[in-house]
Design a protein around this motif. Structure first.
Motif, PDB file in Angstrom:
ATOM      1  N   VAL A 144      50.926 104.244  67.363  1.00 32.47           N
ATOM      2  CA  VAL A 144      52.293 104.189  67.888  1.00 32.47           C
ATOM      3  C   VAL A 144      53.244 103.553  66.881  1.00 32.47           C
ATOM      4  CG1 VAL A 144      51.518 104.172  70.290  1.00 32.47           C
ATOM      5  CG2 VAL A 144      51.851 101.998  69.100  1.00 32.47           C
ATOM      6  N   ALA A 145      52.822 103.509  65.620  1.00 30.08           N
ATOM      7  CA  ALA A 145      53.617 102.824  64.599  1.00 30.08           C
ATOM      8  C   ALA A 145      55.015 103.427  64.448  1.00 30.08           C
ATOM      9  CB  ALA A 145      52.884 102.862  63.264  1.00 30.08           C
ATOM     10  N   ALA A 146      55.126 104.732  64.611  1.00 26.62           N
ATOM     11  CA  ALA A 146      56.420 105.394  64.414  1.00 26.62           C
ATOM     12  C   ALA A 146      57.286 105.376  65.667  1.00 26.62           C
ATOM     13  CB  ALA A 146      56.196 106.834  63.954  1.00 26.62           C
ATOM     14  N   LEU A 147      56.759 104.848  66.760  1.00 30.66           N
ATOM     15  CA  LEU A 147      57.487 104.871  68.037  1.00 30.66           C
ATOM     16  C   LEU A 147      58.262 103.587  68.254  1.00 30.66           C
ATOM     17  CD1 LEU A 147      54.726 106.367  70.378  1.00 30.66           C
ATOM     18  CD2 LEU A 147      56.441 107.579  68.991  1.00 30.66           C
ATOM     19  N   GLY A 148      59.426 103.707  68.882  1.00 30.63           N
ATOM     20  CA  GLY A 148      60.152 102.537  69.330  1.00 30.63           C
ATOM     21  C   GLY A 148      59.447 101.890  70.507  1.00 30.63           C
ATOM     22  N   ASP A 149      59.954 100.738  70.956  1.00 29.31           N
ATOM     23  CA  ASP A 149      59.287 100.008  72.029  1.00 29.31           C
ATOM     24  C   ASP A 149      59.175 100.838  73.300  1.00 29.31           C
ATOM     25  OD1 ASP A 149      58.992  97.875  70.340  1.00 29.31           O
ATOM     26  OD2 ASP A 149      60.562  96.637  71.262  1.00 29.31           O
ATOM     27  N   SER A 150      60.240 101.542  73.662  1.00 28.44           N
ATOM     28  CA  SER A 150      60.203 102.323  74.903  1.00 28.44           C
ATOM     29  C   SER A 150      59.194 103.457  74.810  1.00 28.44           C
ATOM     30  CB  SER A 150      61.591 102.890  75.210  1.00 28.44           C
ATOM     31  OG  SER A 150      62.493 101.853  75.519  1.00 28.44           O
ATOM     32  N   ALA A 151      59.174 104.148  73.675  1.00 30.66           N
ATOM     33  CA  ALA A 151      58.231 105.251  73.511  1.00 30.66           C
ATOM     34  C   ALA A 151      56.794 104.738  73.444  1.00 30.66           C
ATOM     35  CB  ALA A 151      58.567 106.035  72.252  1.00 30.66           C
ATOM     36  N   ALA A 152      56.587 103.592  72.783  1.00 35.70           N
ATOM     37  CA  ALA A 152      55.240 103.025  72.716  1.00 35.70           C
ATOM     38  C   ALA A 152      54.779 102.586  74.101  1.00 35.70           C
ATOM     39  CB  ALA A 152      55.213 101.852  71.750  1.00 35.70           C
ATOM     40  N   ALA A 153      55.669 101.959  74.860  1.00 36.71           N
ATOM     41  CA  ALA A 153      55.324 101.555  76.224  1.00 36.71           C
ATOM     42  C   ALA A 153      55.005 102.775  77.076  1.00 36.71           C
ATOM     43  CB  ALA A 153      56.465 100.744  76.835  1.00 36.71           C
ATOM     44  N   THR A 154      55.759 103.846  76.882  1.00 38.80           N
ATOM     45  CA  THR A 154      55.507 105.080  77.633  1.00 38.80           C
ATOM     46  C   THR A 154      54.133 105.652  77.279  1.00 38.80           C
ATOM     47  OG1 THR A 154      57.871 105.559  77.748  1.00 38.80           O
ATOM     48  CG2 THR A 154      56.368 107.406  78.078  1.00 38.80           C
ATOM     49  N   ALA A 155      53.731 105.525  76.006  1.00 37.32           N
ATOM     50  CA  ALA A 155      52.407 106.003  75.593  1.00 37.32           C
ATOM     51  C   ALA A 155      51.302 105.182  76.266  1.00 37.32           C
ATOM     52  CB  ALA A 155      52.272 105.916  74.068  1.00 37.32           C
ATOM     53  N   VAL A 156      51.506 103.892  76.383  1.00 33.49           N
ATOM     54  CA  VAL A 156      50.535 103.049  77.087  1.00 33.49           C
ATOM     55  C   VAL A 156      50.429 103.477  78.544  1.00 33.49           C
ATOM     56  CG1 VAL A 156      50.049 100.698  77.894  1.00 33.49           C
ATOM     57  CG2 VAL A 156      50.863 101.062  75.549  1.00 33.49           C
ATOM     58  N   HIS A 157      51.566 103.679  79.179  1.00 35.45           N
ATOM     59  CA  HIS A 157      51.581 104.070  80.585  1.00 35.45           C
ATOM     60  C   HIS A 157      50.968 105.455  80.780  1.00 35.45           C
ATOM     61  CE1 HIS A 157      53.518 105.538  84.368  1.00 35.45           C
ATOM     62  NE2 HIS A 157      53.102 104.337  84.773  1.00 35.45           N
ATOM     63  N   ALA A 158      51.266 106.374  79.863  1.00 34.21           N
ATOM     64  CA  ALA A 158      50.727 107.734  79.976  1.00 34.21           C
ATOM     65  C   ALA A 158      49.206 107.749  79.857  1.00 34.21           C
ATOM     66  CB  ALA A 158      51.346 108.623  78.898  1.00 34.21           C
ATOM     67  N   ALA A 159      48.639 106.789  79.122  1.00 39.22           N
ATOM     68  CA  ALA A 159      47.178 106.702  79.004  1.00 39.22           C
ATOM     69  C   ALA A 159      46.555 106.036  80.220  1.00 39.22           C
ATOM     70  CB  ALA A 159      46.809 105.936  77.738  1.00 39.22           C
ATOM     71  N   GLN A 160      47.394 105.646  81.182  1.00 40.20           N
ATOM     72  CA  GLN A 160      46.952 105.019  82.429  1.00 40.20           C
ATOM     73  C   GLN A 160      46.090 103.765  82.166  1.00 40.20           C
ATOM     74  OE1 GLN A 160      45.320 108.723  84.351  1.00 40.20           O
ATOM     75  NE2 GLN A 160      46.766 108.149  85.982  1.00 40.20           N
ATOM     76  N   ILE A 161      46.627 102.937  81.283  1.00 41.52           N
ATOM     77  CA  ILE A 161      45.928 101.692  80.957  1.00 41.52           C
ATOM     78  C   ILE A 161      46.042 100.719  82.131  1.00 41.52           C
ATOM     79  CG2 ILE A 161      45.931  99.711  79.387  1.00 41.52           C
ATOM     80  CD1 ILE A 161      44.906 102.391  78.195  1.00 41.52           C
ATOM     81  N   ASP A 162      44.909 100.166  82.523  1.00 49.03           N
ATOM     82  CA  ASP A 162      44.883  99.195  83.623  1.00 49.03           C
ATOM     83  C   ASP A 162      45.205  97.791  83.139  1.00 49.03           C
ATOM     84  OD1 ASP A 162      43.954 101.207  85.454  1.00 49.03           O
ATOM     85  OD2 ASP A 162      41.959 100.987  84.554  1.00 49.03           O
TER      86      ASP A 162
END
Length: 453
Positions: A144-162
């Motif tokens: 997620v190095a190229a992603l901003g905070d919102s996009a990186a957070a969205t990637a975490v959420h999309a992976a359904q991290i508990d």
């Protein structure tokens, strides 16, 4: 406060007392974001409670600024029962870095039938051996190095991290802005930063009863998640044969005091103690980590204390395997205060070298004591500065005492918890399971204890 960090890294101590006083005065004024929390860890005389105040002030405006984006994202979570818990680790140190070396064997030992591990990396890919090993240890590796905070957070959420585990805190390159958006139902402060993050950023901090006694809970915004022994993992990297003293620039004879902590952890008070030890131990040397910025200043400080500058020997940075080989040549490691040895302490113990420490009342000052408890050498935890010098002098002046400590360490290493990565992984999994059960039940975070493996 930027000069505070620069001066500490250079060991430029002419204004040390004044800069420490300025830090305390700035904290007392309660202005948001004036002192980076990481810098405060090495300021003498600061309590764990003051560290929390600093973190709260540092995050106050940042949390407020992120609230609109957090509302816009409006993350919702699936809390249904599942076969595998999904745990994400957030860091920019997924390469040849101390954090990776500490954690890798515990990651590899996780029960993959019960837990699915995800990496969220915002650091560069050095394409090295450790990066490849980490890739293999995780179920999925998200760059997620190229992603901003919102996009990186969205990637975490999309992976359904508990459970999202932050390995950076307020260390260099951290991205706490991702955590402030709360992309996971449980968030954890672990390993990278020895203190509280403040605010509502994380629900738990992984710790142990020596580092953060239960009575200090008010000094942390997170609830304590207690490992049964030391909070710090460490594997069993193979120890190659040590080099010769000449190969690493050490004299052929004489006692070798050693401290490979970064220069910013050194203070005039600690250096006074070290020079007393050198003065009382003929032909001894002090082996320190090389620093182009600090070496000249440290040699000057030694001269001002009546110690020949040549008795300081500086060791260059090198790869972990080579570092562990040379570390075996040290006779005794000396800890710093108030920011003590962490990875450097457990590396020394693994290399068979005792360490003398003086535990304070902050997380950063108590890690070496935690490690000594976990490896069965609590007698090397000094009660105060006078005891620190006395313990170190006894070991330096009485070879049979030093050899007895080293022999005990050799016996303890294979059987005590400190270097049991598999046992550590089981206890860590137990903590994650407890966090998840509390979250699913709607219970607020509170102190939890892992079972002993």
């Amino acid at each position: 406060m930027r000069s505070l960090g620069r001066d500490r890294s250079m060991c430029a101590w002419d204004d040390f007392a004044q800069s420490s006083l300025d830090a305390r005065l700035s904290l007392a004024q309660a202005q948001s974001g004036q002192i980076p929390p990481f810098l405060l860890l090495s300021v003498p005389g600061m309590s764990a409670g003051q560290h929390r105040i600093c973190s709260e002030l540092w995050t106050r405006d940042r949390i407020a600024a992120s609230s609109a984006e957090r509302t816009r994202l409006d993350f919702r979570f699936d809390l249904t029962i599942r076969d595998k818990l999904r745990v994400g680790y957030l860091s920019n140190d997924f390469h040849d870095h101390a954090t990776a070396h500490l954690l890798i064997e515990a990651l590899e030992a996780h029960d993959r039938e019960r837990c699915e591990l995800h990496a969220f990396s915002f650091g560069a890919d050095d394409q090295g051996a450790m990066r490849r090993r980490l890739n293999a240890a995780f179920h999925a590796f998200h760059d997620v190095a190229a992603l901003g905070d919102s996009a990186a957070a969205t990637a975490v959420h999309a992976a359904q991290i508990d459970i999202l585990v932050d390995l950076k805190g307020y260390t260099r390159g951290a991205r706490t802005g991702i955590l402030m958006l709360h992309p996971a139902p449980v968030q954890v402060n672990f390993l990278g930063y020895p203190g509280t993050l403040g605010g509502d950023i994380c629900d738990y901090i992984i710790t142990d009863p020596f580092v953060t006694p239960l009575a200090t809970a008010a000094d942390y915004s997170e609830s304590f998640a207690y490992m049964p022994h030391s909070y710090q993992p460490h594997g069993r990297t193979a120890l190659g044969p040590p080099p010769t003293r000449a190969e690493v620039g050490l004299p052929e004879a004489g006692f070798v005091f050693c401290c490979f902590n970064q220069a910013y952890k050194l203070t005039p008070t600690v250096f006074d103690l070290w020079c007393r030890l050198l003065d009382a131990t003929p032909d001894s040397v002090l082996w320190l980590l090389a620093s182009d910025q600090a070496e000249g200043n440290l040699r000057g400080e030694a001269l001002r204390r009546g110690v020949a500058p040549g008795r300081l020997v500086f060791a260059p940075e090198m790869k972990q395997s080579e570092h562990l080989r040379r570390l075996q040549l040290a006779d005794l490691v000396l800890d710093t205060a108030p920011y003590g040895a962490h990875t450097t302490a457990s590396d020394a113990l693994w290399a068979g070298v005792p360490i003398v420490t003086c535990a304070g009342d902050t997380f950063a000052s108590r890690v070496a004591g935690s490690l000594l408890h976990a490896v069965g050498l609590p007698e090397l935890i000094a009660a105060d500065e006078a005891d620190y010098v006395a313990v170190a002098l006894t070991l330096a002046a009485e070879p049979h005492m030093l050899q007895a400590a080293k022999a005990r360490l050799r016996r303890n290493r294979p059987v005590t918890p400190l270097f049991d990565a598999a046992g550590y992984a089981r206890s860590l999994q137990d903590l994650y399971d407890q966090m998840w059960r509390r979250c699913r039940s709607g219970a607020a975070p509170e102190p939890i204890w892992a079972s002993k493996s």
